[in-house]
Each structure stands twice: as C-alpha cells, then as structure tokens.
Design a protein around this motif. Structure first.
Motif, PDB file in Angstrom:
ATOM      1  N   THR A  25     -16.172  31.961  -4.365  1.00 41.41           N
ATOM      2  CA  THR A  25     -16.324  32.945  -3.288  1.00 41.41           C
ATOM      3  C   THR A  25     -17.459  32.588  -2.337  1.00 41.41           C
ATOM      4  O   THR A  25     -17.730  33.321  -1.387  1.00 41.41           O
ATOM      5  CB  THR A  25     -16.572  34.349  -3.865  1.00 41.41           C
ATOM      6  N   GLY A  26     -18.140  31.474  -2.582  1.00 43.21           N
ATOM      7  CA  GLY A  26     -19.221  31.038  -1.708  1.00 43.21           C
ATOM      8  C   GLY A  26     -18.707  30.328  -0.469  1.00 43.21           C
ATOM      9  O   GLY A  26     -17.498  30.135  -0.289  1.00 43.21           O
ATOM     10  N   PHE A  27     -19.620  29.915   0.383  1.00 45.49           N
ATOM     11  CA  PHE A  27     -19.280  29.265   1.656  1.00 45.49           C
ATOM     12  C   PHE A  27     -18.452  28.007   1.422  1.00 45.49           C
ATOM     13  O   PHE A  27     -17.368  27.838   1.998  1.00 45.49           O
ATOM     14  CB  PHE A  27     -20.577  28.944   2.401  1.00 45.49           C
ATOM     15  N   VAL A  28     -18.937  27.114   0.571  1.00 41.11           N
ATOM     16  CA  VAL A  28     -18.197  25.884   0.260  1.00 41.11           C
ATOM     17  C   VAL A  28     -17.000  26.190  -0.627  1.00 41.11           C
ATOM     18  O   VAL A  28     -15.914  25.626  -0.438  1.00 41.11           O
ATOM     19  CB  VAL A  28     -19.130  24.857  -0.412  1.00 41.11           C
ATOM     20  N   GLY A  29     -17.160  27.089  -1.580  1.00 44.23           N
ATOM     21  CA  GLY A  29     -16.089  27.405  -2.508  1.00 44.23           C
ATOM     22  C   GLY A  29     -14.845  27.944  -1.831  1.00 44.23           C
ATOM     23  O   GLY A  29     -13.711  27.525  -2.137  1.00 44.23           O
ATOM     24  N   ARG A  30     -15.026  28.877  -0.895  1.00 42.00           N
ATOM     25  CA  ARG A  30     -13.861  29.448  -0.195  1.00 42.00           C
ATOM     26  C   ARG A  30     -13.106  28.378   0.583  1.00 42.00           C
ATOM     27  O   ARG A  30     -11.871  28.337   0.568  1.00 42.00           O
ATOM     28  CB  ARG A  30     -14.307  30.568   0.757  1.00 42.00           C
ATOM     29  N   ALA A  31     -13.850  27.521   1.270  1.00 47.23           N
ATOM     30  CA  ALA A  31     -13.199  26.447   2.026  1.00 47.23           C
ATOM     31  C   ALA A  31     -12.459  25.498   1.097  1.00 47.23           C
ATOM     32  O   ALA A  31     -11.388  24.973   1.441  1.00 47.23           O
ATOM     33  CB  ALA A  31     -14.242  25.688   2.847  1.00 47.23           C
ATOM     34  N   THR A  32     -13.012  25.275  -0.099  1.00 48.54           N
ATOM     35  CA  THR A  32     -12.389  24.352  -1.048  1.00 48.54           C
ATOM     36  C   THR A  32     -11.119  24.945  -1.641  1.00 48.54           C
ATOM     37  O   THR A  32     -10.131  24.229  -1.857  1.00 48.54           O
ATOM     38  CB  THR A  32     -13.389  23.972  -2.146  1.00 48.54           C
ATOM     39  N   MET A 214     -24.837  15.618   9.097  1.00 52.50           N
ATOM     40  CA  MET A 214     -24.031  16.838   9.105  1.00 52.50           C
ATOM     41  C   MET A 214     -22.681  16.618   8.439  1.00 52.50           C
ATOM     42  O   MET A 214     -22.144  15.514   8.432  1.00 52.50           O
ATOM     43  CB  MET A 214     -23.780  17.282  10.557  1.00 52.50           C
ATOM     44  N   VAL A 215     -22.116  17.726   7.919  1.00 51.96           N
ATOM     45  CA  VAL A 215     -20.727  17.703   7.477  1.00 51.96           C
ATOM     46  C   VAL A 215     -20.153  19.098   7.685  1.00 51.96           C
ATOM     47  O   VAL A 215     -20.751  20.103   7.285  1.00 51.96           O
ATOM     48  CB  VAL A 215     -20.589  17.261   6.000  1.00 51.96           C
ATOM     49  N   HIS A 216     -19.027  19.167   8.372  1.00 53.76           N
ATOM     50  CA  HIS A 216     -18.356  20.457   8.543  1.00 53.76           C
ATOM     51  C   HIS A 216     -17.808  20.892   7.198  1.00 53.76           C
ATOM     52  O   HIS A 216     -17.336  20.080   6.405  1.00 53.76           O
ATOM     53  CB  HIS A 216     -17.231  20.336   9.574  1.00 53.76           C
ATOM     54  N   VAL A 217     -17.852  22.199   6.933  1.00 53.67           N
ATOM     55  CA  VAL A 217     -17.454  22.701   5.616  1.00 53.67           C
ATOM     56  C   VAL A 217     -16.008  22.335   5.283  1.00 53.67           C
ATOM     57  O   VAL A 217     -15.676  22.071   4.110  1.00 53.67           O
ATOM     58  CB  VAL A 217     -17.689  24.222   5.524  1.00 53.67           C
ATOM     59  N   ASP A 218     -15.137  22.274   6.284  1.00 53.76           N
ATOM     60  CA  ASP A 218     -13.743  21.903   6.009  1.00 53.76           C
ATOM     61  C   ASP A 218     -13.615  20.421   5.681  1.00 53.76           C
ATOM     62  O   ASP A 218     -12.759  20.032   4.869  1.00 53.76           O
ATOM     63  CB  ASP A 218     -12.853  22.258   7.199  1.00 53.76           C
ATOM     64  N   HIS A 219     -14.447  19.588   6.298  1.00 54.74           N
ATOM     65  CA  HIS A 219     -14.457  18.162   5.936  1.00 54.74           C
ATOM     66  C   HIS A 219     -14.948  17.979   4.505  1.00 54.74           C
ATOM     67  O   HIS A 219     -14.399  17.178   3.735  1.00 54.74           O
ATOM     68  CB  HIS A 219     -15.350  17.378   6.895  1.00 54.74           C
ATOM     69  N   LEU A 220     -16.008  18.725   4.143  1.00 53.79           N
ATOM     70  CA  LEU A 220     -16.516  18.655   2.765  1.00 53.79           C
ATOM     71  C   LEU A 220     -15.455  19.116   1.782  1.00 53.79           C
ATOM     72  O   LEU A 220     -15.232  18.476   0.737  1.00 53.79           O
ATOM     73  CB  LEU A 220     -17.775  19.511   2.636  1.00 53.79           C
ATOM     74  N   ALA A 221     -14.791  20.214   2.096  1.00 48.24           N
ATOM     75  CA  ALA A 221     -13.769  20.748   1.190  1.00 48.24           C
ATOM     76  C   ALA A 221     -12.650  19.735   0.964  1.00 48.24           C
ATOM     77  O   ALA A 221     -12.174  19.555  -0.160  1.00 48.24           O
ATOM     78  CB  ALA A 221     -13.215  22.048   1.756  1.00 48.24           C
ATOM     79  N   ARG A 222     -12.236  19.058   2.032  1.00 52.61           N
ATOM     80  CA  ARG A 222     -11.181  18.047   1.878  1.00 52.61           C
ATOM     81  C   ARG A 222     -11.639  16.911   0.979  1.00 52.61           C
ATOM     82  O   ARG A 222     -10.860  16.406   0.156  1.00 52.61           O
ATOM     83  CB  ARG A 222     -10.757  17.508   3.242  1.00 52.61           C
ATOM     84  N   SER A 223     -12.895  16.490   1.126  1.00 56.92           N
ATOM     85  CA  SER A 223     -13.408  15.411   0.271  1.00 56.92           C
ATOM     86  C   SER A 223     -13.480  15.861  -1.181  1.00 56.92           C
ATOM     87  O   SER A 223     -13.199  15.075  -2.103  1.00 56.92           O
ATOM     88  CB  SER A 223     -14.789  14.963   0.762  1.00 56.92           C
TER      89      SER A 223
END
Length: 335
Positions: A25-32, A214-223
């Motif tokens: 439910t966190g910022f990175v978690g939701r995007a992932t 920098m890394v956009h949260v959606d780019h991080l989630a995809r990785s």
C-alpha cells in the motif's frame, strides 16, 4: 557479491505467475502491484492493514501482516503458497532509528524467516544511499562497484537500515536481486531532498550541474517486476536509475514551468558549500543534514550514474523523456 548455492526452484521458470509484494500500500508498493497485474501476474499484496484498494480485482489477494512483529512470519509463510518470487518493498523512509530498526531491519528479518526453505527468490528494494560517497571524488562514476558504507556507522539511520537489510540477505546465502533505486518520484512526490533546502520561501539549491540519480516510480515498478520474473544466479545488486537524467538546473526549470514553483530560488556552487561543512564540523551534529559533509556529498556532489548493469540484466527503457514523465506526475498529483 559472493557465490551462493543453486536455487531450490527457479520460481517463475517453473511456471509460477504469482508474486508476493510487501509494503503493497506504499508509494512504491502500489505502483508495483499495478505493474505486476499489467504483466498478467496474480499478486499477494501484503501490508500492515487491510485496504479496499483492490477489492474489485480478483487477481490481487490482500494479506494483513505487521512485518515488524515476529509473529507475522507464519502469516507471511502461509501466504506464499504458489508464489514464485517475493518483492520486499516494505521499509521506513524516515530517519527515526528505532522505527528503522523495526520497520526496515525487523521487517526484512521476518521476510527472510518466512522464505526459509521456500523456493521463491527475493527481490529486495534497497537504495542508492548505501554507497560511501566520502570515498568517491566529484565527477566520478557511481555504479555497482563503488564502495559501500558500513552498517552500524552509516551517515544516517535510513542508510544504515538499508545496509543492514543487505547484510541480513547476504548472511542467508540465497539467490536474490538487490535493487538500489535512486530518488523515486511520481504522483504527489515531484520534489525531493536532492534539490537542496528551503529557507522560509526561498529555495536554496547547492550546485546546478551534475545529473540527478532519479527514477520514476513506474520505471522502478517495472524493473522490480522484471526481476521478480527473472530467476537470479546468485545475489545481484543493480542500481535502478532512469536513462534520461536531468541536471538540477533542468529539473528546477521543468518543475517551475509545470508546477509553478519554486518561485524564489538561489543557487550556491557545490565547491563553495563543501568548505562550509568542514568549517562547522565541530557543531554539525546540531545543524541540518546538508551542513554535514557525508550527507552533502551523498545528496549534492556531481557524479555520473550509469544504469548499464540494470539494462544488461533486466532490459527495459524509459517510457518517455524526463520532462514528459514529470508532467504526467504533476498532472496525476492534482487529481
């Protein structure tokens, strides 16, 4: 990192399409979670509390587990049935050492205990903060071969927590990806500490040259999802950085144009601020972080941040140029 024993089972290589994500439910978690579902994976979304975020998505199973509590090990282990990999994104983002000890280090211990004897491989969300920039000169490359700080003597509690996470994993001698994202931005998080500090309504930027990691949260989630779907051979650490990295001057100009702020701004050269930190060293413990040389160098020193290893191991590319990604983040923030 050192060699480890062969995996019990390569997870997704054996047909699993199920991933467990902590801190869901966190910022990175939701995007992932979104990225995993977009790839057709079913998700076990673990978080401290139940949420209604995914009640209409039958592909997401919500599991409530406070990972800072040892008793949650059994809950997490039970939720791992059929899981091919675990993305561990739960952590404390602040500087409270006691909370870091429970919510970052303790939570990682819980995840590793739950994974004991389980064939799933781990994807650990660490941070680029673990590197020791006191040993790196201005203008140098910071990559996966750069020196790390030492757990127990790091420059701040957050960095120490991330170092301890990695140390715990190395002790377990299991196959894993260790992804070290740079400054993560996205909706509702379009500004960050790498840009300087505020003096009342005046923004003070230290240096304008040198790119931002920098890394956009959606780019991080995809990785993260790519790593979850790719069985690692050993323990592999990768810096997760975008392809198109802005300088501070470029970031400031884009944010001012797209969001309308900061309006009042002054820039101080890094080479001028660095001697100031050495001058005030005797009282630096009582001053904000950027008056301490280790913090200043970690956040503001101009360096090169290649993502060559990330692309070699996991592929991928930016979805758009930096200004377009920032524009999208700002627009989504206002919804």
């Amino acid at each position: 990192m050192g060699a480890v024993n062969p995996p019990l089972d390569p997870g997704f290589g054996q047909g699993s399409t199920r991933v467990l994500i902590t801190g869901a439910t966190g910022f990175v978690g939701r995007a992932t979670v979104r990225a995993a579902r977009a790839r057709g994976l079913s998700v076990v979304a673990a978080a401290r509390r139940q949420t209604a975020l995914w009640t209409e998505d039958s592909g997401v199973q919500m599991v409530a587990a406070d990972l800072s509590q040892p008793g949650s090990t059994r809950t997490l282990r039970d939720a791992m049935s059929g899981v091919g990999s675990v993305i561990h994104a739960a952590a404390h983002l602040g500087g409270d050492a006691a909370v870091v000890a429970s919510d970052t280090v303790g939570a990682t211990q819980t995840v590793l205990d739950a994974l004991q004897d389980h064939p799933a491989h781990l994807v650990l969300v660490s941070s680029i903060a673990v590197y020791d920039t006191m040993q790196i000169p201005p203008g140098a490359r910071l990559d996966e071969q750069s020196p790390l700080e030492r757990a127990g003597s790091a420059r701040d509690a957050y960095t120490d927590g991330k170092l301890q996470q990695e140390h715990l994993l190395r002790q377990r001698d299991r196959h894993a990806w260790i992804l070290r994202p740079g400054a993560v931005y996205g909706p509702d998080r379009t500004w960050h500490a790498l840009m300087g500090f505020w003096a009342s309504k005046m923004h003070v930027q230290i240096g304008s040259a040198g790119v931002l990691p920098m890394v956009h949260v959606d780019h991080l989630a995809r990785s993260l999802v790519d790593a979850a779907m790719t069985p690692p051979q050993g323990q592999i650490a990768l810096n997760v950085i975008d392809d198109d990295l802005p300088t501070r001057a470029r970031y400031l100009a884009a944010h001012r144009r797209l969001a309308g702020w900061p309006k009042a701004h002054v820039s101080v050269p890094f080479a001028a601020w660095l001697p100031l930190t050495r001058l005030v060293r005797p009282i630096s413990a009582r001053l904000p972080g950027l008056f301490r040389e280790p913090v200043l160098r970690a956040r503001m020193m101009p360096l090169a941040y290649p993502n060559t290893a990330l692309r070699r191991h996991l592929g991928g590319h930016d979805m758009a140029r930096f200004e377009d990604m920032l524009d999208r983040a700002i627009r989504e923030s206002s919804r």
